[in-house]
Design an enzyme around this catalytic site. Structure first.
Site, PDB file in Angstrom:
ATOM      1  N   GLU A  28      32.518  36.842  54.883  1.00 17.79           N
ATOM      2  CA  GLU A  28      33.778  36.092  55.123  1.00 17.79           C
ATOM      3  C   GLU A  28      35.187  36.964  54.934  1.00 17.79           C
ATOM      4  O   GLU A  28      35.027  38.117  54.083  1.00 17.79           O
ATOM      5  CB  GLU A  28      33.695  34.884  54.243  1.00 17.79           C
ATOM      6  CG  GLU A  28      33.690  35.164  52.707  1.00 17.79           C
ATOM      7  CD  GLU A  28      33.777  34.081  51.827  1.00 17.79           C
ATOM      8  OE1 GLU A  28      35.088  33.672  51.897  1.00 17.79           O
ATOM      9  OE2 GLU A  28      33.096  33.709  51.053  1.00 17.79           O
ATOM     10  N   LYS A 162      30.085  27.059  42.577  1.00 22.40           N
ATOM     11  CA  LYS A 162      30.783  27.158  41.419  1.00 22.40           C
ATOM     12  C   LYS A 162      30.450  25.975  40.119  1.00 22.40           C
ATOM     13  O   LYS A 162      30.591  24.855  40.992  1.00 22.40           O
ATOM     14  CB  LYS A 162      32.299  27.302  41.694  1.00 22.40           C
ATOM     15  CG  LYS A 162      32.698  28.646  42.068  1.00 22.40           C
ATOM     16  CD  LYS A 162      34.252  28.961  42.297  1.00 22.40           C
ATOM     17  CE  LYS A 162      34.500  30.206  42.847  1.00 22.40           C
ATOM     18  NZ  LYS A 162      34.045  30.560  44.316  1.00 22.40           N
TER      19      LYS A 162
END
Length: 307
Positions: A28, A162
């Site tokens: 990415e 996360k």
């Protein structure tokens, strides 16, 4: 399909690799443009690509340059996305409009996965997935990564999600959406900065070859169109200290509540607090994560190419 400037464009090296069956790993560009501070972002982006090469695969960093989606951007374009002041953050829904406007853009997990799969790339390395936000019951705030992965046949190597997100709810949504999840050499789902998020996984894979076999089985069976998430935790001695992590997270959540932070501003506020409160250690952990994931993704791509 008629190939135009608005189509997906392959970099020369990636085009040659795909044509000859060489292993390729998608990367990415959001981590380059929005995820890491300057000037570290460009250096780390180059390190990620080199790690993929060192492990036997061709890196294919994906981004939009002047309205053109490029799979395997060159160093000039990588630099442009790293230092540009007006680089948009592009999820899948943004790609067509951004292309029409000739924008520069960095691709998220969702858009990178979708573009990579469309280009014929089967493995993608990232840091962590987006997921369900902690206040989602009120805001309906859920990353487009989840729904995109439900319809995109690609292996995503990540370190979980996360811990600032609602990890349990994210795992429930992945199950509902039909996204396969396996721990790499672990029975626990990693929490990005920390090795164990507190949640288990149903499946465990212990080698790149096992992941490659799962990829082949998915193709041969023809019944599952979703992604396979390979959750790759950091070693114990490379994770953020769990006690420090828990304290900083609690502080960050208190700040969010105190300042009435909502919506898309929650994640940047929490991550900024992590960076300052850990004196940059969370950023160092972030870099270790993506480098390790890139190495594993390359090993999986090599194993898949040999099948």
């Amino acid at each position: 399909m008629i190939v135009t400037e608005l189509s997906i464009n392959l970099g020369a090296e990636v085009k040659a690799a795909l044509a000859t069956g060489q292993p390729v790993v998608a990367l990415e560009s959001t981590i380059v443009s929005h995820g890491l501070p300057r000037p570290d972002n460009l250096r780390v982006a180059r390190e990620i690509e080199q790690i993929v090469r060192d492990n036997g695969a061709v890196p294919a960093t994906i981004g939009m340059v002047g309205g053109r989606i490029v799979v395997g951007i060159d160093d000039e374009s990588l630099t442009r996305l790293a230092v540009g002041e007006n680089v948009a953050k592009l999820s899948v829904r943004d790609l067509a409009i951004a292309a029409a406007l000739g924008a520069d853009g960095a691709t998220t997990v969702a858009s990178t996965s979708a573009i990579a799969a469309a280009a014929g790339i089967g493995v993608f390395a990232t840091g962590g997935l987006g997921g369900v936000h902690r206040e989602a019951a009120q805001t309906f705030d859920e990353s487009a990564d989840l729904t995109t992965l439900s319809e995109t046949p690609i292996v995503v190597v990540c370190a979980g999600v996360k811990s600032i997100l609602d990890v349990g709810a994210t795992l429930e949504r992945l199950e509902t959406l039909g996204v396969g999840v396996a721990g790499y050499q672990t029975d626990r789902f990693p929490g990005f900065f920390i090795r164990d998020s507190g949640f288990g996984v149903d499946w465990r894979v212990d080698s790149p070859e096992q992941v490659a076999l799962a990829m082949r089985a998915q193709r041969d069976q023809g019944v599952h169109r979703g992604a396979i998430v390979v959750a790759n935790p950091l070693p114990l001695d490379e994770q953020l200290d769990p006690a420090l992590h828990d304290r900083v997270l609690a502080e960050g959540l208190a700040i969010v509540e105190r300042d009435s932070v909502t919506g898309k501003q929650v994640t940047p506020v929490l991550l900024s607090h992590f960076h300052s409160a850990t004196h940059g250690e969370s950023l160092a952990v972030n870099v270790r994560i993506i480098l390790r994931n890139a190495a594993l993704a390359a090993q999986i791509a090599v194993a898949a190419a040999n099948r």
